[in-house]
Motif scaffolding. Structure first.
Motif, PDB file in Angstrom:
ATOM      1  N   LEU A 118       0.579   2.337   9.383  1.00 56.55           N
ATOM      2  CA  LEU A 118       0.171   3.199   8.486  1.00 56.55           C
ATOM      3  C   LEU A 118      -1.146   2.502   8.220  1.00 56.55           C
ATOM      4  CD1 LEU A 118       0.356   5.425   6.396  1.00 56.55           C
ATOM      5  CD2 LEU A 118       1.318   3.565   4.700  1.00 56.55           C
ATOM      6  N   CYS A 120      -3.735   2.414   5.043  1.00 55.79           N
ATOM      7  CA  CYS A 120      -3.938   2.935   3.674  1.00 55.79           C
ATOM      8  C   CYS A 120      -5.158   2.838   2.998  1.00 55.79           C
ATOM      9  CB  CYS A 120      -2.619   2.647   2.727  1.00 55.79           C
ATOM     10  SG  CYS A 120      -2.518   0.920   2.101  1.00 55.79           S
ATOM     11  N   VAL A 128       1.883   0.442  -1.956  1.00 54.10           N
ATOM     12  CA  VAL A 128       2.253   0.958  -0.519  1.00 54.10           C
ATOM     13  C   VAL A 128       2.920  -0.244   0.413  1.00 54.10           C
ATOM     14  CG1 VAL A 128       1.355   1.864   1.524  1.00 54.10           C
ATOM     15  CG2 VAL A 128       0.480   2.683  -0.434  1.00 54.10           C
ATOM     16  N   ILE A 129       2.348  -1.506   0.080  1.00 54.93           N
ATOM     17  CA  ILE A 129       2.885  -2.685   1.188  1.00 54.93           C
ATOM     18  C   ILE A 129       4.453  -2.839   1.042  1.00 54.93           C
ATOM     19  CG2 ILE A 129       3.054  -5.127   1.426  1.00 54.93           C
ATOM     20  CD1 ILE A 129      -0.120  -4.981   1.441  1.00 54.93           C
ATOM     21  N   THR A 132       6.003   0.006   3.247  1.00 52.71           N
ATOM     22  CA  THR A 132       5.989  -0.437   4.831  1.00 52.71           C
ATOM     23  C   THR A 132       6.784  -1.700   5.133  1.00 52.71           C
ATOM     24  OG1 THR A 132       3.583  -1.290   4.246  1.00 52.71           O
ATOM     25  CG2 THR A 132       3.841   0.641   5.257  1.00 52.71           C
ATOM     26  N   GLU A 133       6.794  -2.449   4.132  1.00 54.98           N
ATOM     27  CA  GLU A 133       7.559  -3.384   4.538  1.00 54.98           C
ATOM     28  C   GLU A 133       9.110  -3.347   4.637  1.00 54.98           C
ATOM     29  OE1 GLU A 133       6.769  -6.713   1.407  1.00 54.98           O
ATOM     30  OE2 GLU A 133       5.316  -7.521   2.680  1.00 54.98           O
ATOM     31  N   ASN A 139       1.148  -2.763   8.371  1.00 53.91           N
ATOM     32  CA  ASN A 139       0.323  -1.836   7.446  1.00 53.91           C
ATOM     33  C   ASN A 139      -1.003  -2.354   7.408  1.00 53.91           C
ATOM     34  OD1 ASN A 139      -0.917  -2.101   4.610  1.00 53.91           O
ATOM     35  ND2 ASN A 139       0.679  -0.725   4.017  1.00 53.91           N
ATOM     36  N   SER A 212      -1.248  -7.448   4.351  1.00 49.47           N
ATOM     37  CA  SER A 212      -1.495  -6.714   5.480  1.00 49.47           C
ATOM     38  C   SER A 212      -1.418  -7.253   6.690  1.00 49.47           C
ATOM     39  CB  SER A 212      -2.645  -5.727   5.030  1.00 49.47           C
ATOM     40  OG  SER A 212      -3.689  -6.279   5.380  1.00 49.47           O
TER      41      SER A 212
END
Ligand code: UDP
Ligand code: G50
Length: 464
Positions: A118, A120, A128-129, A132-133, A139, A212
């Motif tokens: 992703l 972002c 957001v992290i 995704t984690e 990420n 990230s």
């Protein structure tokens, strides 16, 4: 015939999550075109609702031009404005997306084929992290400003922590290892005001950059070699993930609007390099007094000009904003408009020889791409830090004493004088042409852009 590696690892599937404002959306869509070009499957996540009509129009044009891009709509939760410390619709939209981020999880998990990564927007990192984690999904961040600004952003939490409880009163100049000092006066002003939404987001996101897998940034060596080297060498902050210079991300055909015939016709009639283009981006409206000083300054400069006026009242007519008398005098040498223009086309026109700009980063890259010298007049946010890049790279000049647009007035005489200086400078013209050549090399066959995208695609395939 497919190479063996391609059979083992099919084309990576990448989802893109932009946030609000043309300055954030535009580089995402340009990135999407590059990813398509490099054989990625691309899913564009669009938020519902969206802030402006220009954004939804641009998305429609993009999707019509790239039917192979998959679009999914991300329905946002309504935001309780009383809890958000801002009146700026764009910052409020950042916050709305951030507070809805947990809803991304099922959306991302349901995409088929499964995602490889992703990407972002920078304004969404810390919300957001965790998503995704939890999905074990790589990420990546798209940083929508300069590498110098990325250095400042990733270093900011260290710098702010030095001021301790007295933040932001105790903050001085910013000494980032290896970079020339950034004066306190260049810091985005909102970061120096306690407890506002923008500053709060910036502060909590700054230490998360290192969480990230990589940062994609719209810049190139020929413009920002030092910052890129320091960032990638781990000199700015320890544990910095790879910084991928994917720039220049340049205007694409899907961005071309139906407007502009009038401007084009006028530009076609002007001598080569004679016109100064004046625009302060998609977001900056000036005060009426300042608008009129600019008008007088343009006349005073003696140059031909194409001036895009932006007033706080969108619906007000141009004549009212500029004033009838001034408008008549302006017509002798220039064209004044009060609408969205095709900036890519204007900067690429041979009649344009200089640009007065607020230094929004997309704009700086577009000027570099066309080799048009800039007279920098930063107005908000990251623009002074970008103006430093313009000056130090040789792409343009910056009158630092002008200060921030909204607070400090620039008189017409001074403005006109500086335009003459920029338009008359052989040195700036030569330097800007050199940067243009570097930009063309970066984006050309076998250039740094292609190499960078190949590296990214290979990395995404490996992670699958
Ligand atoms: N832009 C345009 N026409 C306009 C105003 C802006 O095409 O009348 C484009 C410009 O080319 C750039 C983007 O909008 O791609 C503005 O982004 P930038 O980061 O330069 O500044 P912002 O508008 O976010 O301050
Ligand atoms: C918009 C703005 C002010 C501002 C910036 C804007 C930037 C860009 C980089 O884009 O500095 C950036 C933005 C937000 C963030 C981190 C980095 O949380 O009006 O300064």
């Amino acid at each position: 015939m497919l190479a063996c590696d391609d059979l083992l690892h099919p084309h990576p599937h990448v989802a893109l999550l932009p946030s609000a404002g043309m300055g954030h959306l535009t580089p995402f869509l340009r990135l999407a075109t590059q990813l398509v070009h490099h054989h990625c499957n691309v899913t564009l996540i669009t938020t519902h609702p969206i802030v402006s009509l220009s954004e939804s129009k641009l998305i429609t044009h993009f999707l019509a031009a790239f039917p192979q891009v998959n679009q999914v709509e991300f329905n946002l939760l309504p935001l309780d404005h009383t809890t958000a410390n801002s009146t700026d619709p764009f910052f409020l939209h950042f916050e709305t997306i951030r507070r809805s981020a947990h809803l991304l999880s099922p959306l991302l998990a349901s995409l088929s084929p499964p995602l490889h990564a992703l990407v972002c927007d920078v304004t969404l990192i810390s919300s957001v992290i965790p998503v995704t984690e939890s999905l074990h999904l790589p990420n990546y961040i798209l940083f929508t400003s300069s590498a110098k600004m990325l250095s400042f952003f990733s270093y900011f939490h260290i710098y702010a922590s030095k001021a301790g409880d007295d933040y932001p009163a105790m903050l001085g100049d910013v000494e980032i290892p290896g970079l020339p000092s950034i004066p306190r006066s260049s810091i985005p002003p909102l970061l120096l005001i306690p407890n506002n939404l923008f500053a709060n987001i910036f502060k909590v996101d700054s230490p998360k950059v290192t969480k990230s897998n990589g940062v994609l940034i719209n810049t190139f060596e020929g413009l920002e070699a030092l910052s890129l080297e320091l960032l990638n060498g781990g000199k700015v902050v320890e544990g910095m993930p790879p910084v991928f210079a994917v720039g220049p991300l340049v205007p694409c055909d899907f961005e071309k609007g139906e407007l502009g015939n009038n401007q084009l016709k006028w530009l076609n009639e002007q001598p080569v390099g004679s016109v100064v283009y004046v625009s302060f981006g998609s977001r900056t409206a000036m005060s009426r007094v300042q608008i009129r000083e600019i008008g007088h300054g343009l006349i005073r400069s003696g140059c031909r000009f194409l001036w895009v006026v932006k007033d706080k009242k969108e619906e007000e007519g141009l004549e009212e904003v500029v004033g009838h008398e001034l408008m008549e005098s302006l017509k002798a040498k220039g064209l004044v408009v009060k609408n969205w223009v095709d900036q890519g086309e204007i900067l690429g026109h041979k009649a344009v020889g200089g640009f007065v700009s607020h230094c929004g980063w997309n704009t700086v890259i577009e000027a570099a791409w066309h080799g048009v010298p800039i007279l920098a007049w930063p107005q908000h946010g990251d623009q002074k830090i970008n103006a430093e890049v313009v000056e130090s790279s040789g792409l343009g000049m910056w009158v630092a004493s002008w200060g921030w647009g909204e607070k400090d007035m620039v008189k017409g005489d001074e403005f006109g004088e500086r335009i003459r200086e920029m338009m008359g400078s052989e040195l700036l013209r030569g330097q800007a042409t050199h940067i243009k050549e570097e930009a063309r090399k970066a984006l050309g066959d076998g250039g740094s852009c292609e190499m960078t995208f190949k590296r990214l695609v290979a990395e995404w395939k490996m992670k699958s």
